[in-house]
Design a protein around this motif. Structure first.
Motif, short mmCIF file in Angstrom:
data_model
loop_
_atom_site.label_atom_id
_atom_site.label_comp_id
_atom_site.label_asym_id
_atom_site.label_seq_id
_atom_site.Cartn_x
_atom_site.Cartn_y
_atom_site.Cartn_z
N VAL A 48 12.85 4.80 2.65
CA VAL A 48 12.80 3.44 2.11
C VAL A 48 12.84 3.52 0.60
O VAL A 48 12.10 4.31 -0.01
CB VAL A 48 11.53 2.71 2.59
N LEU A 49 13.72 2.73 -0.01
CA LEU A 49 13.76 2.68 -1.47
C LEU A 49 14.17 1.29 -1.91
O LEU A 49 14.67 0.49 -1.14
CB LEU A 49 14.69 3.75 -2.04
N GLY A 50 13.89 1.01 -3.17
CA GLY A 50 14.25 -0.27 -3.75
C GLY A 50 15.47 -0.12 -4.63
O GLY A 50 15.60 0.86 -5.35
N ALA A 51 16.36 -1.09 -4.54
CA ALA A 51 17.56 -1.13 -5.39
C ALA A 51 17.42 -2.30 -6.34
O ALA A 51 17.40 -3.46 -5.91
CB ALA A 51 18.80 -1.27 -4.52
N LEU A 52 17.28 -2.01 -7.63
CA LEU A 52 17.13 -3.05 -8.64
C LEU A 52 18.51 -3.60 -8.99
O LEU A 52 19.40 -2.85 -9.39
CB LEU A 52 16.47 -2.47 -9.89
N VAL A 53 18.68 -4.93 -8.82
CA VAL A 53 19.98 -5.58 -9.06
C VAL A 53 19.78 -6.79 -9.97
O VAL A 53 18.67 -7.29 -10.12
CB VAL A 53 20.65 -5.99 -7.74
N ASP A 54 20.88 -7.27 -10.57
CA ASP A 54 20.81 -8.41 -11.48
C ASP A 54 20.40 -9.69 -10.75
O ASP A 54 19.62 -10.48 -11.27
CB ASP A 54 22.15 -8.63 -12.18
N SER A 55 20.97 -9.92 -9.57
CA SER A 55 20.61 -11.10 -8.78
C SER A 55 21.11 -10.92 -7.36
O SER A 55 22.05 -10.16 -7.12
CB SER A 55 21.20 -12.38 -9.38
N VAL A 56 20.46 -11.60 -6.43
CA VAL A 56 20.90 -11.62 -5.04
C VAL A 56 21.54 -12.97 -4.80
O VAL A 56 21.06 -14.00 -5.27
CB VAL A 56 19.70 -11.40 -4.08
N GLY B 154 0.78 -1.23 0.00
CA GLY B 154 0.00 0.00 0.00
C GLY B 154 0.81 1.28 0.00
O GLY B 154 0.25 2.37 0.00
N HIS B 155 2.12 1.18 0.00
CA HIS B 155 2.98 2.37 -0.02
C HIS B 155 3.79 2.41 -1.31
O HIS B 155 4.29 1.38 -1.76
CB HIS B 155 3.95 2.37 1.18
N ALA B 156 3.93 3.60 -1.87
CA ALA B 156 4.75 3.78 -3.07
C ALA B 156 6.21 3.83 -2.64
O ALA B 156 6.60 4.66 -1.82
CB ALA B 156 4.37 5.07 -3.78
N VAL B 157 7.01 2.91 -3.17
CA VAL B 157 8.44 2.86 -2.85
C VAL B 157 9.22 3.11 -4.13
O VAL B 157 9.08 2.36 -5.11
CB VAL B 157 8.81 1.49 -2.23
N PRO B 158 10.05 4.16 -4.15
CA PRO B 158 10.87 4.44 -5.33
C PRO B 158 11.87 3.31 -5.57
O PRO B 158 12.41 2.73 -4.63
CB PRO B 158 11.61 5.73 -4.96
N VAL B 159 12.12 3.01 -6.85
CA VAL B 159 13.07 1.96 -7.22
C VAL B 159 14.18 2.58 -8.07
O VAL B 159 13.91 3.24 -9.07
CB VAL B 159 12.37 0.83 -8.00
N VAL B 160 15.41 2.34 -7.65
CA VAL B 160 16.60 2.85 -8.32
C VAL B 160 17.25 1.71 -9.10
O VAL B 160 17.47 0.63 -8.54
CB VAL B 160 17.60 3.40 -7.28
N GLY B 161 17.54 1.95 -10.37
CA GLY B 161 18.30 0.99 -11.16
C GLY B 161 19.77 1.13 -10.78
O GLY B 161 20.40 2.13 -11.12
N MET B 162 20.30 0.16 -10.04
CA MET B 162 21.68 0.27 -9.54
C MET B 162 22.71 0.30 -10.68
O MET B 162 23.74 0.94 -10.54
CB MET B 162 21.98 -0.86 -8.56
N ARG B 163 22.42 -0.36 -11.79
CA ARG B 163 23.36 -0.31 -12.92
C ARG B 163 23.53 1.13 -13.38
O ARG B 163 24.65 1.60 -13.57
CB ARG B 163 22.87 -1.18 -14.07
#
Length: 171
Positions: A94-102, A56-65
């Motif tokens: 709070v933010l999201g970090a987009l990565v290739d894999s964990v 229910g919350h908008a979380v910004p997502v950053v493309g780490m590449r």
């Protein structure tokens, strides 16, 4: 009475961007999500992929590449979003970090972490907390709070407060 001996060990979440292995201090990581729909927000920096709906919350997502000046690739089945908390202006952002894999949570003794290199890394050294090692592989330990400038964190905070959640924008 026996003296209690404590040894300090740091835990890090390791992830990949291309062939490079990076790590974040586990204390900054909230959770890891599979890739989900990211709603693009117009007129944001190119490294901002958009926002996701997280309970229910908008979380910004950053493309780490893009943020780390690396070449973009297509998202894959392994692409994920690491939800992190960054301290900014006395508040947790709070933010999201987009990565290739964990990869995994990895423990490193503080003595085994070397100072960041002065040059030659794919990432500016001010972003790097240190260099660790796992077997014969270097692990670049990032300082998530230093990857973003104060202005960027303010923009991320503002974006998360003003952006509609993806479910609202579909209505």
């Amino acid at each position: 009475m026996a003296e209690q001996v404590t040894t300090e060990t740091n835990q890090y979440l390791t992830f990949t961007l291309g062939k490079e292995v990076f790590a974040l201090d586990i204390s900054t990581v909230r959770e890891v999500l599979e890739l989900t729909h990211v709603t693009r927000i117009p007129r944001t920096p190119d490294y901002m992929r958009g926002v996701i709906n997280l309970r229910g919350h908008a979380v910004p997502v950053v493309g780490m590449r893009r943020k780390l000046n690396m070449k973009d690739i297509e998202d894959t089945i392994n692409t994920c979003i690491i939800i992190v908390e960054v301290e900014f202006d006395g508040e947790r952002t709070v933010l999201g970090a987009l990565v290739d894999s964990v990869r995994e949570v990895f423990e490193m003794d503080p003595e085994s972490i070397e100072a960041p290199p002065k040059m030659g890394a794919a990432v500016k050294s001010e972003y790097i907390k240190g260099m660790g090692r796992q077997d014969d592989e270097f692990i670049i330990i990032l300082d998530i709070a230093r990857i973003f400038s104060a202005e960027e964190l303010a923009a991320v905070q503002k974006m998360s407060q003003q952006a509609p959640t993806p479910s609202e924008s579909a209505a």
